[in-house]
Design an enzyme around this catalytic site. Structure first.
Site, PDB file in Angstrom:
ATOM      1  N   ASN A 220       0.715  -1.182  -0.008  1.00 49.05           N
ATOM      2  CA  ASN A 220       0.108  -0.212  -0.019  1.00 49.05           C
ATOM      3  C   ASN A 220       0.915   0.917   0.166  1.00 49.05           C
ATOM      4  O   ASN A 220       0.687   1.881   0.495  1.00 49.05           O
ATOM      5  CB  ASN A 220      -0.654  -0.106   0.875  1.00 49.05           C
ATOM      6  CG  ASN A 220      -2.186   1.221   0.784  1.00 49.05           C
ATOM      7  OD1 ASN A 220      -2.899   1.043  -0.201  1.00 49.05           O
ATOM      8  ND2 ASN A 220      -3.300   0.987   1.858  1.00 49.05           N
TER       9      ASN A 220
ATOM     10  N   HIS B  23      -9.201   3.734   8.323  1.00 54.09           N
ATOM     11  CA  HIS B  23      -9.919   2.155   7.851  1.00 54.09           C
ATOM     12  C   HIS B  23     -11.179   2.339   8.858  1.00 54.09           C
ATOM     13  O   HIS B  23     -11.944   1.679   8.012  1.00 54.09           O
ATOM     14  CB  HIS B  23      -8.976   1.223   8.658  1.00 54.09           C
ATOM     15  CG  HIS B  23      -7.501   1.475   8.031  1.00 54.09           C
ATOM     16  ND1 HIS B  23      -6.380   1.883   7.963  1.00 54.09           N
ATOM     17  CD2 HIS B  23      -7.037   0.158   7.090  1.00 54.09           C
ATOM     18  CE1 HIS B  23      -5.688   1.624   7.154  1.00 54.09           C
ATOM     19  NE2 HIS B  23      -6.418   0.869   5.962  1.00 54.09           N
TER      20      HIS B  23
END
Length: 465
Positions: A316, A352
Site C-alpha cells: 500500500n 480504516h
C-alpha cells in the site's frame, strides 16, 4: 437485465456479487484506458475531463447505484470550500474535518461484523484524495522557499475547475481501490505530458500487461487458497482444539493468502494507470523509462524481505506515502518524531474504520517496527552478531527470520480482519497472546543484550551521538 446476469455470474464463480462487480470494474479500467489513448489523447482538456468523469461515475453507479451521491456530494463540497474559503489553513482544516467526519459517519451507519464492499470502500480512497487536494491548493499560495521539493511538485498554481476536480476524483484508474495521486499528476496526464513519446500516447502497453499478468496471478492464488484459510475458521471449536503449533502456522499461512486479496486489486489497478500514462515516472538512473509513479506494491520485496519494515514499505505504498507527506511530515512543528509516528498510525487506524481491531493492529505495528529497529541496531553494533549474519549459516537464519516475520505479520492482521474485540480476543487467548509476549520480551531484553554483545566503546559512542 444486468442484475440477474451478475447474480448468475457470482453464483458460478462462488463469490459475492459486490466482489465480482468490483473486480470487473477494476478490469474495465483497461478498455477505458485504451479508449482514452485511441480517441481522447489529443482532445482538449474539457473533453478529457468529461470522459474520465463519465466513465468513473458509470463504474460508481454499477457498483453502488444511487449511493454514488455520497462521493458526488463530497467532491462538490470540497470544490466549494476551495473556491469560497481560498488558500487558507482554514480550508485545509475544514476539508480534513468534513471529509473524515463524512467517512466515519458512513462507517458508523453501515458497519457490520463482516467485511462488506459498499460505498465507504471507494469513499476512504476519495477522502484522502480530496484532503490532499486541499493541502496542495494551500501550498500553491505559499512562498516557494517555505515548501520542500515534494510540496513544490504537488502545489497547485491555479484554481481547478469543477469539471477538472470531478475528472480527477472519478478517474477510472484510481477511484475504486486507489492508488493515490495528486491533481498535478492528473493535470500532466490530461496535457499529454506523461509519456515517453512527446505528443503521442505512451509506449506503456507492455509494462501495463506485465502488471496485469502479475495481478491476475495474485488473484488466482487468492481464489484457489482463500477457501482453505477463511477468517471464520478462527472462531470455530475445531481451531481451538488444534495444537498450539498448528494454530500459529495457520495464522502464518492465512496472512500470506489474505493479503493477496489486496495485492491483486492494487497491481491490476496499477496496470490501468500505466496504460493511460499516469504511471509514467520519467527516466531512471540508467536512462530507462520508469512506469512506477502509481505503484502501490513492490511484489518482489513483499515476497522476499525478512523484515517487518520491508513488508510495510512494499505494501500500500501510495497510501503510506500520502500519510507520510500530509500527516507525519506536517507534524514537524511538534518537535517529536515518535509523537508524529504515533499520530500518523492513529490516523491510519481511524481512516480504516471504527472497529477496535484497526486500532489494535496499528498499535502492534508501532511496537513491532520499533522493536525491529532496536534489533537491527543490536546486530549492526555487535561484532559477534554481524559475523553470524554474514556467515554461511545465513540461509538458515533467513528461513527462521521469514517464519517469525510472517507469523507476527499475521498476528496484528487478526484483529484487522476480525474487527470486534470479542473475536480477536478469542483468537489471541487461544494462542496465549504469544505475539505480545514475544515483542515485549524483546523490547525489555534488547538493552540488556547490548550490554553483553556490544563493546563498551560502541555503546559510549552511541550515547555521545
Amino acid at each position: 437485465m444486468a442484475a440477474p446476469l451478475m447474480e448468475k455470474l457470482s453464483e458460478s464463480l462462488g463469490s459475492p456479487e459486490p466482489a465480482v462487480r468490483l473486480i470487473l470494474s477494476v478490469l474495465v479500467g483497461y478498455p477505458c484506458a485504451l479508449l482514452y489513448r485511441q480517441f481522447f489523447f489529443h482532445q482538449p482538456p474539457t473533453v478529457i475531463h468529461l470522459y474520465h468523469a463519465i466513465s468513473g461515475l458509470s463504474l460508481a453507479a454499477f457498483n453502488f447505484g444511487t449511493q454514488l451521491y455520497h462521493s458526488a456530494l463530497c467532491v462538490l463540497v470540497q470544490f466549494l470550500m476551495m473556491r469560497l474559503m481560498g488558500r487558507t489553513i482554514t480550508t485545509v482544516l475544514a476539508s480534513f474535518i468534513f471529509q473524515m467526519a463524512y467517512l466515519l459517519s458512513g462507517y458508523y451507519y453501515t458497519a457490520t461484523e463482516e467485511y462488506d464492499i459498499k460505498w465507504t470502500m471507494p469513499q476512504c480512497v476519495l477522502a484522502l484524495k480530496l484532503i490532499g487536494l486541499s493541502f496542495d491548493y494551500y501550498d500553491g499560495g505559499q512562498e516557494p522557499s517555505k515548501l520542500n521539493e515534494e510540496q513544490k511538485r504537488s502545489a497547485l498554481a491555479n484554481v481547478p475547475s469543477l469539471l477538472e476536480v470531478i475528472g480527477f476524483s472519478y478517474f477510472y484508474g484510481g477511484f475504486l481501490v486507489g492508488p493515490q495521486f495528486t491533481l498535478r499528476s492528473y493535470q500532466r496526464l490530461v496535457k499529454g505530458e506523461l509519456t515517453d513519446c512527446p505528443g503521442q500516447p505512451p509506449n506503456s502497453v507492455i509494462p501495463a500487461m506485465k502488471r496485469f499478468s502479475l495481478g491476475l496471478l495474485c488473484l488466482v492464488i487468492y481464489a484457489i487458497f482463500s477457501p482453505h484459510y477463511p477468517d471464520s475458521y478462527y472462531l470455530t471449536d475445531e481451531y481451538d482444539a488444534q495444537p498450539f503449533w498448528y494454530r500459529c502456522v495457520f495464522i502464518l499461512l492465512w496472512a500470506k493468502v489474505i493479503l493477496y486479496k489486496y495485492v491483486s486489486c492494487w497491481v491490476i489497478a496499477e496496470g490501468v494507470c500505466i496504460l493511460s500514462g499516469l504511471g509514467y515516472n520519467g527516466l531512471g538512473q540508467n536512462g530507462e523509462h520508469q512506469w512506477d509513479a502509481c505503484a502501490n506494491m513492490k511484489v518482489w520485496t513483499f515476497e522476499t524481505t525478512p523484515l517487518f519494515t520491508g513488508t510495510i514499505a512494499s505494501f500500500n505504498i501510495n497510501t503510506n506515502a500520502w500519510v507520510a507527506r500530509h500527516v507525519f511530515k506536517r507534524l514537524k512543528f511538534l518537535g517529536n518524531k515518535l509523537l508524529s509516528q504515533v499520530t500518523a498510525l492513529a490516523f491510519l487506524a481511524i481512516w480504516h474504520g471504527t472497529h477496535s481491531g484497526y486500532l489494535l493492529c496499528f498499535s502492534m505495528e508501532f511496537i513491532i517496527v520499533n522493536v525491529e529497529r532496536q534489533a537491527q541496531a543490536l546486530v549492526r553494533d555487535s561484532p559477534l552478531l554481524t559475523r553470524l549474519a554474514n556467515s554461511p549459516l545465513y540461509p538458515l537464519i533467513y528461513l527462521v527470520q521469514q517464519f517469525i516475520h510472517w507469523l507476527f505479520m499475521g498476528y496484528p492482521l487478526v484483529p484487522f480482519c476480525l474487527f470486534t474485540y470479542d473475536k480477536w480476543l478469542r483468537v489471541y487467548s487461544s494462542i496465549y497472546f504469544c505475539g505480545h509476549i514475544f515483542f515485549f520480551t524483546l523490547y525489555l531484553g534488547i538493552p540488556y543484550l547490548r550490554k553483553v554483545l556490544v563493546p563498551r566503546k560502541e555503546r559510549s559512542e552511541k550515547k555521545e551521538d
